[in-house]
Write an enzyme that holds these catalytic residues in place. Structure first.
Site, PDB file in Angstrom:
ATOM      1  N   LYS A   1       3.601  -6.808  -3.684  1.00 13.00           N
ATOM      2  CA  LYS A   1       3.057  -6.122  -2.520  1.00 13.00           C
ATOM      3  C   LYS A   1       3.809  -6.513  -1.234  1.00 13.00           C
ATOM      4  O   LYS A   1       4.556  -7.491  -1.217  1.00 13.00           O
ATOM      5  CB  LYS A   1       1.558  -6.431  -2.377  1.00 13.00           C
TER       6      LYS A   1
HETATM    7  C1  LIG Z   1      -3.917   1.012  -6.168  1.00 11.29           C
HETATM    8  C2  LIG Z   1      -4.128  -0.362  -6.715  1.00 11.29           C
HETATM    9  N1  LIG Z   1      -5.376  -0.840  -6.830  1.00 11.29           N
HETATM   10  C3  LIG Z   1      -5.609  -2.073  -7.306  1.00 11.29           C
HETATM   11  C4  LIG Z   1      -4.575  -2.906  -7.697  1.00 11.29           C
HETATM   12  C5  LIG Z   1      -4.884  -4.242  -8.271  1.00 11.29           C
HETATM   13  O1  LIG Z   1      -4.297  -5.293  -7.625  1.00 11.29           O
HETATM   14  P1  LIG Z   1      -3.976  -6.675  -8.408  1.00 11.29           P
HETATM   15  O2  LIG Z   1      -2.700  -6.476  -9.148  1.00 11.29           O
HETATM   16  O3  LIG Z   1      -3.840  -7.668  -7.317  1.00 11.29           O
HETATM   17  O4  LIG Z   1      -5.133  -6.950  -9.288  1.00 11.29           O
HETATM   18  C6  LIG Z   1      -3.268  -2.453  -7.590  1.00 11.29           C
HETATM   19  C7  LIG Z   1      -2.128  -3.300  -7.992  1.00 11.29           C
HETATM   20  O5  LIG Z   1      -0.999  -2.887  -8.095  1.00 11.29           O
HETATM   21  C8  LIG Z   1      -3.028  -1.140  -7.096  1.00 11.29           C
HETATM   22  O6  LIG Z   1      -1.793  -0.644  -7.001  1.00 11.29           O
END
Ligand SMILES: Cc1ncc(COP(=O)(O)O)c(C=O)c1O
Length: 405
Positions: A186
Protein backbone atom coordinates in the site's frame (compact mmCIF):
# COMPACT_ATOMS: atom_id res chain seq x y z
CA UNK A 1 0.93 1.35 -4.17
CA UNK A 2 4.54 1.33 -3.11
CA UNK A 3 5.52 2.72 0.36
CA UNK A 4 8.01 -0.12 0.73
CA UNK A 5 9.98 1.11 -2.29
CA UNK A 6 11.49 3.92 -0.26
CA UNK A 7 12.53 1.98 2.86
CA UNK A 8 14.92 4.17 4.87
CA UNK A 9 16.72 4.93 8.11
CA UNK A 10 13.53 6.63 9.33
CA UNK A 11 11.65 3.31 9.48
CA UNK A 12 14.71 1.62 11.06
CA UNK A 13 14.88 4.32 13.76
CA UNK A 14 11.22 3.96 14.77
CA UNK A 15 11.53 0.15 14.90
CA UNK A 16 14.75 0.41 16.92
CA UNK A 17 12.99 2.59 19.53
CA UNK A 18 10.68 -0.38 20.16
CA UNK A 19 13.45 -2.99 20.04
CA UNK A 20 15.40 -1.07 22.65
CA UNK A 21 12.59 -1.27 25.22
CA UNK A 22 11.66 -4.82 24.15
CA UNK A 23 7.96 -4.02 24.63
CA UNK A 24 6.45 -5.25 21.38
CA UNK A 25 2.83 -5.12 22.53
CA UNK A 26 0.71 -2.02 22.16
CA UNK A 27 -1.14 -2.30 25.49
CA UNK A 28 0.15 -2.36 29.07
CA UNK A 29 3.73 -2.60 30.39
CA UNK A 30 3.58 1.12 31.16
CA UNK A 31 6.84 1.21 33.15
CA UNK A 32 9.23 -0.84 31.00
CA UNK A 33 8.06 0.77 27.75
CA UNK A 34 9.68 4.06 28.87
CA UNK A 35 7.14 6.30 27.18
CA UNK A 36 7.29 4.51 23.80
CA UNK A 37 3.72 4.13 22.48
CA UNK A 38 4.05 3.73 18.68
CA UNK A 39 0.50 2.50 18.02
CA UNK A 40 -1.02 5.37 20.01
CA UNK A 41 1.25 7.85 18.21
CA UNK A 42 0.30 6.43 14.82
CA UNK A 43 -3.42 6.64 15.65
CA UNK A 44 -2.96 10.30 16.56
CA UNK A 45 -1.02 10.93 13.33
CA UNK A 46 -3.75 9.21 11.28
CA UNK A 47 -6.41 11.49 12.82
CA UNK A 48 -4.33 14.58 12.06
CA UNK A 49 -3.29 13.52 8.55
CA UNK A 50 -6.66 12.34 7.27
CA UNK A 51 -9.02 14.52 9.30
CA UNK A 52 -10.73 11.75 11.22
CA UNK A 53 -11.83 12.32 14.80
CA UNK A 54 -10.84 8.80 15.91
CA UNK A 55 -8.64 5.99 14.62
CA UNK A 56 -8.29 2.38 15.80
CA UNK A 57 -5.35 0.42 14.43
CA UNK A 58 -5.79 -3.28 13.69
CA UNK A 59 -3.67 -6.15 12.40
CA UNK A 60 -4.78 -5.79 8.74
CA UNK A 61 -7.20 -4.04 6.41
CA UNK A 62 -9.37 -7.15 6.45
CA UNK A 63 -9.59 -7.16 10.26
CA UNK A 64 -10.27 -3.40 10.16
CA UNK A 65 -13.32 -4.10 7.97
CA UNK A 66 -14.54 -6.88 10.29
CA UNK A 67 -13.96 -4.65 13.32
CA UNK A 68 -15.80 -1.70 11.74
CA UNK A 69 -18.75 -3.92 10.77
CA UNK A 70 -18.98 -5.32 14.29
CA UNK A 71 -18.73 -1.85 15.83
CA UNK A 72 -21.49 -0.64 13.50
CA UNK A 73 -23.73 -3.51 14.59
CA UNK A 74 -23.70 -5.29 11.20
CA UNK A 75 -24.33 -9.02 11.60
CA UNK A 76 -26.62 -12.00 11.07
CA UNK A 77 -29.09 -11.57 8.22
CA UNK A 78 -27.98 -8.07 7.24
CA UNK A 79 -27.33 -7.43 3.57
CA UNK A 80 -24.32 -5.32 2.61
CA UNK A 81 -24.23 -3.90 -0.91
CA UNK A 82 -20.72 -3.87 -2.33
CA UNK A 83 -19.15 -3.88 -5.81
CA UNK A 84 -18.32 -6.73 -8.20
CA UNK A 85 -14.82 -5.26 -8.58
CA UNK A 86 -12.94 -5.25 -5.26
CA UNK A 87 -10.46 -7.44 -3.39
CA UNK A 88 -11.73 -10.73 -1.89
CA UNK A 89 -11.20 -9.25 1.61
CA UNK A 90 -14.31 -7.07 1.23
CA UNK A 91 -16.70 -10.04 1.06
CA UNK A 92 -14.57 -12.14 3.44
CA UNK A 93 -15.14 -9.48 6.12
CA UNK A 94 -18.90 -9.40 5.42
CA UNK A 95 -19.10 -13.19 5.80
CA UNK A 96 -17.01 -13.08 8.96
CA UNK A 97 -19.76 -11.15 10.77
CA UNK A 98 -22.51 -13.44 9.41
CA UNK A 99 -23.88 -10.85 6.97
CA UNK A 100 -24.79 -11.35 3.30
CA UNK A 101 -22.57 -9.81 0.59
CA UNK A 102 -24.80 -8.42 -2.16
CA UNK A 103 -22.52 -7.72 -5.10
CA UNK A 104 -23.65 -5.17 -7.67
CA UNK A 105 -22.31 -3.63 -10.87
CA UNK A 106 -19.54 -1.10 -11.18
CA UNK A 107 -19.55 1.65 -13.80
CA UNK A 108 -16.77 3.48 -15.66
CA UNK A 109 -15.57 4.94 -12.32
CA UNK A 110 -14.55 1.31 -11.49
CA UNK A 111 -16.60 1.66 -8.30
CA UNK A 112 -20.23 1.19 -7.24
CA UNK A 113 -22.81 2.25 -9.81
CA UNK A 114 -25.30 4.27 -7.69
CA UNK A 115 -28.26 3.10 -9.82
CA UNK A 116 -27.25 -0.53 -9.26
CA UNK A 117 -27.11 0.18 -5.51
CA UNK A 118 -30.66 1.58 -5.51
CA UNK A 119 -31.95 -1.47 -7.39
CA UNK A 120 -30.35 -3.85 -4.87
CA UNK A 121 -31.89 -2.29 -1.75
CA UNK A 122 -34.31 -4.58 0.15
CA UNK A 123 -35.81 -4.39 3.65
CA UNK A 124 -32.79 -6.41 4.84
CA UNK A 125 -30.17 -3.99 3.50
CA UNK A 126 -28.19 -2.58 6.40
CA UNK A 127 -25.17 -0.98 4.76
CA UNK A 128 -23.58 0.14 1.53
CA UNK A 129 -19.85 -0.48 1.27
CA UNK A 130 -18.19 1.33 -1.64
CA UNK A 131 -14.65 0.20 -2.38
CA UNK A 132 -12.40 3.03 -3.56
CA UNK A 133 -10.40 0.90 -5.96
CA UNK A 134 -6.97 1.59 -7.40
CA UNK A 135 -6.30 4.82 -5.54
CA UNK A 136 -9.45 6.65 -6.49
CA UNK A 137 -12.98 7.37 -5.44
CA UNK A 138 -16.58 6.26 -5.76
CA UNK A 139 -19.28 8.87 -6.37
CA UNK A 140 -19.67 9.78 -2.71
CA UNK A 141 -22.36 12.49 -3.14
CA UNK A 142 -24.65 9.94 -4.79
CA UNK A 143 -23.89 7.22 -2.23
CA UNK A 144 -24.27 9.54 0.79
CA UNK A 145 -27.67 10.65 -0.59
CA UNK A 146 -28.82 7.04 -1.13
CA UNK A 147 -27.75 6.04 2.39
CA UNK A 148 -29.51 9.07 3.91
CA UNK A 149 -32.73 8.45 2.01
CA UNK A 150 -32.85 4.74 2.82
CA UNK A 151 -31.37 5.04 6.35
CA UNK A 152 -28.41 2.79 5.54
CA UNK A 153 -24.94 2.72 7.05
CA UNK A 154 -22.17 3.93 4.74
CA UNK A 155 -18.93 2.04 5.37
CA UNK A 156 -15.99 2.92 3.12
CA UNK A 157 -13.45 0.30 2.11
CA UNK A 158 -10.66 2.76 1.35
CA UNK A 159 -7.96 0.10 1.83
CA UNK A 160 -6.46 0.88 -1.60
CA UNK A 161 -6.84 4.65 -1.49
CA UNK A 162 -4.61 6.12 1.20
CA UNK A 163 -4.10 9.82 0.44
CA UNK A 164 -7.04 10.16 -1.97
CA UNK A 165 -9.77 12.72 -1.27
CA UNK A 166 -13.31 13.51 -2.40
CA UNK A 167 -14.23 17.20 -2.45
CA UNK A 168 -11.49 17.90 0.07
CA UNK A 169 -12.25 15.06 2.50
CA UNK A 170 -10.00 12.02 2.81
CA UNK A 171 -11.55 8.83 1.49
CA UNK A 172 -12.41 6.67 4.48
CA UNK A 173 -13.59 9.63 6.58
CA UNK A 174 -16.89 10.38 4.84
CA UNK A 175 -19.04 7.43 5.91
CA UNK A 176 -19.97 6.21 9.40
CA UNK A 177 -16.58 4.49 9.33
CA UNK A 178 -13.82 3.81 6.81
CA UNK A 179 -10.79 1.58 6.64
CA UNK A 180 -7.25 1.60 5.25
CA UNK A 181 -4.92 -1.32 4.75
CA UNK A 182 -1.25 -0.87 5.59
CA UNK A 183 -0.16 -4.17 4.06
CA UNK A 184 3.15 -4.38 2.24
CA UNK A 185 2.00 -3.02 -1.13
CA UNK A 186 0.00 0.00 0.00
CA UNK A 187 0.95 3.68 -0.43
CA UNK A 188 2.18 3.61 3.16
CA UNK A 189 2.86 0.32 4.89
CA UNK A 190 3.24 -1.19 8.37
CA UNK A 191 4.26 -4.51 6.71
CA UNK A 192 0.83 -5.68 7.91
CA UNK A 193 -1.79 -3.48 9.51
CA UNK A 194 -5.03 -1.62 9.09
CA UNK A 195 -7.13 1.11 10.64
CA UNK A 196 -10.76 1.94 11.33
CA UNK A 197 -11.43 5.68 11.07
CA UNK A 198 -14.63 7.20 12.42
CA UNK A 199 -16.05 10.42 13.85
CA UNK A 200 -18.25 8.47 16.27
CA UNK A 201 -16.98 7.87 19.81
CA UNK A 202 -19.31 4.88 20.08
CA UNK A 203 -17.79 3.23 16.97
CA UNK A 204 -14.29 3.98 18.29
CA UNK A 205 -14.94 2.49 21.73
CA UNK A 206 -16.47 -0.63 20.19
CA UNK A 207 -13.63 -0.98 17.64
CA UNK A 208 -11.07 -0.55 20.42
CA UNK A 209 -12.65 -3.30 22.52
CA UNK A 210 -13.54 -5.65 19.66
CA UNK A 211 -10.01 -5.71 18.27
CA UNK A 212 -8.63 -6.73 21.71
CA UNK A 213 -10.88 -9.51 23.10
CA UNK A 214 -13.48 -7.01 24.32
CA UNK A 215 -11.12 -5.32 26.82
CA UNK A 216 -12.52 -1.99 28.01
CA UNK A 217 -8.99 -0.50 28.38
CA UNK A 218 -10.15 1.71 31.23
CA UNK A 219 -7.31 1.26 33.69
CA UNK A 220 -3.56 0.68 33.65
CA UNK A 221 -3.97 -2.92 34.89
CA UNK A 222 -4.83 -5.05 31.87
CA UNK A 223 -5.74 -7.98 34.12
CA UNK A 224 -8.45 -5.86 35.77
CA UNK A 225 -10.08 -4.78 32.47
CA UNK A 226 -13.77 -5.59 32.13
CA UNK A 227 -15.24 -7.16 28.99
CA UNK A 228 -18.54 -5.47 28.13
CA UNK A 229 -18.87 -7.65 25.00
CA UNK A 230 -17.11 -10.53 23.24
CA UNK A 231 -14.25 -9.46 21.02
CA UNK A 232 -11.42 -10.96 19.05
CA UNK A 233 -7.67 -10.46 18.65
CA UNK A 234 -7.03 -8.09 15.78
CA UNK A 235 -4.30 -6.10 17.56
CA UNK A 236 -1.43 -4.45 15.74
CA UNK A 237 2.03 -4.84 17.29
CA UNK A 238 4.31 -1.97 18.29
CA UNK A 239 6.84 -3.09 15.65
CA UNK A 240 4.29 -2.79 12.84
CA UNK A 241 3.00 0.53 14.18
CA UNK A 242 6.57 1.84 14.33
CA UNK A 243 7.04 1.20 10.60
CA UNK A 244 3.74 2.97 9.89
CA UNK A 245 4.73 5.94 12.03
CA UNK A 246 7.83 6.53 9.91
CA UNK A 247 5.84 6.03 6.72
CA UNK A 248 3.00 8.42 7.60
CA UNK A 249 5.56 11.18 8.19
CA UNK A 250 6.83 10.51 4.66
CA UNK A 251 3.36 10.29 3.06
CA UNK A 252 3.47 13.80 1.51
CA UNK A 253 6.77 12.85 -0.17
CA UNK A 254 5.29 9.52 -1.42
CA UNK A 255 2.15 11.18 -2.76
CA UNK A 256 3.95 13.99 -4.54
CA UNK A 257 6.32 11.51 -6.27
CA UNK A 258 3.34 9.30 -7.13
CA UNK A 259 1.50 12.25 -8.70
CA UNK A 260 4.56 13.39 -10.63
CA UNK A 261 5.25 9.92 -12.09
CA UNK A 262 1.56 9.39 -12.82
CA UNK A 263 1.32 12.69 -14.73
CA UNK A 264 4.37 11.95 -16.87
CA UNK A 265 3.18 8.45 -17.85
CA UNK A 266 -0.45 9.47 -18.35
CA UNK A 267 0.66 12.23 -20.67
CA UNK A 268 2.29 9.67 -22.98
CA UNK A 269 -0.66 7.24 -22.93
CA UNK A 270 -3.21 10.05 -23.41
CA UNK A 271 -1.75 10.81 -26.83
CA UNK A 272 -2.84 7.46 -28.26
CA UNK A 273 -6.11 7.82 -30.18
CA UNK A 274 -8.59 5.19 -28.94
CA UNK A 275 -7.40 5.20 -25.31
CA UNK A 276 -9.75 6.70 -22.72
CA UNK A 277 -9.48 6.90 -18.93
CA UNK A 278 -11.44 5.91 -15.84
CA UNK A 279 -14.07 8.50 -14.84
CA UNK A 280 -13.07 10.19 -11.60
CA UNK A 281 -15.95 11.74 -9.61
CA UNK A 282 -13.39 14.26 -8.24
CA UNK A 283 -10.25 14.28 -10.44
CA UNK A 284 -8.34 16.49 -7.98
CA UNK A 285 -8.67 13.81 -5.29
CA UNK A 286 -6.95 10.96 -7.16
CA UNK A 287 -4.06 9.51 -5.12
CA UNK A 288 -2.49 8.56 -8.49
CA UNK A 289 -1.37 5.09 -7.42
CA UNK A 290 -2.67 3.71 -10.75
CA UNK A 291 -3.58 4.90 -14.23
CA UNK A 292 -6.72 3.00 -15.24
CA UNK A 293 -7.41 3.17 -18.96
CA UNK A 294 -9.84 1.72 -21.47
CA UNK A 295 -9.56 0.42 -25.02
CA UNK A 296 -12.51 0.45 -27.43
CA UNK A 297 -13.39 -3.28 -27.21
CA UNK A 298 -12.72 -6.37 -25.08
CA UNK A 299 -11.08 -8.05 -28.10
CA UNK A 300 -8.60 -5.18 -28.55
CA UNK A 301 -7.87 -5.10 -24.82
CA UNK A 302 -7.11 -8.85 -24.74
CA UNK A 303 -4.86 -8.44 -27.79
CA UNK A 304 -2.99 -5.56 -26.08
CA UNK A 305 -2.54 -7.65 -22.91
CA UNK A 306 -1.21 -10.57 -25.02
CA UNK A 307 1.22 -8.29 -26.87
CA UNK A 308 2.43 -6.63 -23.62
CA UNK A 309 3.09 -10.16 -22.34
CA UNK A 310 4.83 -11.25 -25.55
CA UNK A 311 7.09 -8.21 -25.34
CA UNK A 312 7.74 -8.90 -21.62
CA UNK A 313 6.38 -5.54 -20.50
CA UNK A 314 3.13 -6.71 -18.91
CA UNK A 315 4.49 -6.45 -15.34
CA UNK A 316 2.73 -3.65 -13.46
CA UNK A 317 -0.20 -3.65 -15.92
CA UNK A 318 -3.29 -5.34 -14.47
CA UNK A 319 -6.09 -6.82 -16.56
CA UNK A 320 -8.59 -7.24 -13.73
CA UNK A 321 -11.13 -9.02 -15.95
CA UNK A 322 -8.90 -12.12 -15.88
CA UNK A 323 -7.53 -11.57 -12.37
CA UNK A 324 -8.26 -14.18 -9.68
CA UNK A 325 -8.35 -11.76 -6.74
CA UNK A 326 -10.28 -8.74 -7.84
CA UNK A 327 -13.25 -9.47 -10.05
CA UNK A 328 -16.43 -11.54 -9.63
CA UNK A 329 -15.79 -13.57 -12.81
CA UNK A 330 -13.05 -15.65 -11.14
CA UNK A 331 -14.52 -15.92 -7.64
CA UNK A 332 -15.75 -19.51 -7.90
CA UNK A 333 -15.06 -20.06 -4.19
CA UNK A 334 -17.59 -17.33 -3.42
CA UNK A 335 -20.11 -18.36 -6.05
CA UNK A 336 -20.00 -21.97 -4.79
CA UNK A 337 -19.78 -20.80 -1.16
CA UNK A 338 -16.77 -22.99 -0.42
CA UNK A 339 -15.90 -22.58 3.26
CA UNK A 340 -13.89 -24.73 5.67
CA UNK A 341 -16.51 -24.53 8.38
CA UNK A 342 -20.25 -24.96 7.86
CA UNK A 343 -22.19 -21.80 7.10
CA UNK A 344 -25.80 -21.46 8.16
CA UNK A 345 -27.73 -22.98 5.21
CA UNK A 346 -29.68 -19.75 4.72
CA UNK A 347 -26.45 -17.68 4.47
CA UNK A 348 -24.87 -20.27 2.16
CA UNK A 349 -27.84 -20.05 -0.21
CA UNK A 350 -27.72 -16.25 -0.17
CA UNK A 351 -23.98 -16.24 -0.93
CA UNK A 352 -24.51 -18.61 -3.86
CA UNK A 353 -27.03 -16.19 -5.38
CA UNK A 354 -24.02 -14.19 -6.63
CA UNK A 355 -23.40 -16.99 -9.19
CA UNK A 356 -26.69 -16.39 -11.00
CA UNK A 357 -26.57 -12.61 -11.20
CA UNK A 358 -26.09 -10.71 -14.43
CA UNK A 359 -22.85 -8.75 -14.29
CA UNK A 360 -22.80 -7.89 -18.00
CA UNK A 361 -22.69 -4.15 -17.22
CA UNK A 362 -19.56 -4.71 -15.09
CA UNK A 363 -18.10 -7.02 -17.77
CA UNK A 364 -18.58 -4.30 -20.39
CA UNK A 365 -16.38 -1.97 -18.29
CA UNK A 366 -13.86 -4.39 -16.81
CA UNK A 367 -13.16 -6.31 -20.04
CA UNK A 368 -11.85 -3.07 -21.60
CA UNK A 369 -9.84 -1.83 -18.62
CA UNK A 370 -6.13 -2.08 -17.85
CA UNK A 371 -4.64 -0.48 -14.71
CA UNK A 372 -0.99 0.51 -14.67
CA UNK A 373 0.59 0.68 -11.22
CA UNK A 374 2.76 3.73 -10.53
CA UNK A 375 6.18 3.16 -8.98
CA UNK A 376 7.90 5.71 -6.75
CA UNK A 377 11.29 4.37 -7.77
CA UNK A 378 11.03 5.19 -11.49
CA UNK A 379 13.36 7.77 -13.02
CA UNK A 380 12.06 10.16 -15.69
CA UNK A 381 14.02 8.18 -18.29
CA UNK A 382 12.41 4.91 -17.19
CA UNK A 383 8.92 6.41 -17.36
CA UNK A 384 9.60 7.72 -20.86
CA UNK A 385 10.87 4.31 -21.97
CA UNK A 386 7.95 2.46 -20.35
CA UNK A 387 5.37 4.86 -21.81
CA UNK A 388 6.84 4.68 -25.29
CA UNK A 389 6.98 0.86 -25.24
CA UNK A 390 3.37 0.69 -24.04
CA UNK A 391 2.28 3.22 -26.66
CA UNK A 392 3.95 1.28 -29.46
CA UNK A 393 2.19 -1.96 -28.38
CA UNK A 394 -1.20 -0.26 -28.18
CA UNK A 395 -0.78 1.48 -31.55
CA UNK A 396 0.38 -1.77 -33.19
CA UNK A 397 -2.67 -3.69 -31.92
CA UNK A 398 -5.07 -0.88 -32.80
CA UNK A 399 -3.74 -0.66 -36.37
CA UNK A 400 -3.87 -4.47 -36.80
CA UNK A 401 -7.45 -4.52 -35.58
CA UNK A 402 -8.43 -1.63 -37.88
CA UNK A 403 -6.81 -3.43 -40.82
CA UNK A 404 -8.92 -6.54 -40.04
CA UNK A 405 -12.20 -4.57 -40.28
C1 LIG B 1 -10.04 -3.16 -1.44
C2 LIG B 1 -9.33 -3.89 -0.35
N1 LIG B 1 -9.98 -4.16 0.79
C3 LIG B 1 -9.38 -4.81 1.80
C4 LIG B 1 -8.07 -5.23 1.71
C5 LIG B 1 -7.46 -5.99 2.83
O1 LIG B 1 -6.32 -5.45 3.34
P1 LIG B 1 -5.21 -6.39 4.07
O2 LIG B 1 -4.38 -7.00 2.99
O3 LIG B 1 -4.43 -5.43 4.89
O4 LIG B 1 -5.94 -7.37 4.89
C6 LIG B 1 -7.36 -4.97 0.55
C7 LIG B 1 -5.95 -5.40 0.40
O5 LIG B 1 -5.36 -5.37 -0.65
C8 LIG B 1 -8.00 -4.30 -0.52
O6 LIG B 1 -7.37 -4.05 -1.68
Amino acid sequence: MPGYELWSDKERKEVNDVLETGILMRYGFDGPRKGIWKAKELEQAICETFGSKYAQLTSSGTSALTTAMSALGIGYGDEIITPSFTFVASFEAILSVGAVPVLVDVDDSLTLNPQAVIKAITPKTKAVMPVHMCGSMADMDALVAICREHKLILLEDACQSIGATYKGKSLGTIGAAGTFSFDFVKTMTCAEGGVVMTNSEDVLVKSDGYSDHGHDHKGADRGADLHPFIGYNYRISELHAAVGLAQIKRLPEFLSLQKKNHAQLKNIIAQIPGVTFRRLPDPAGDSCSFISWFLPTAEITKAVVAELKAQRILAGNFYWFDNNWHYIRKWDHLKNSVTLNALHPELKARVMEQANKDFSASDAVMSRCISTAISLAWTEEQIKEKGEKMASVIKKVLSEQTAKV
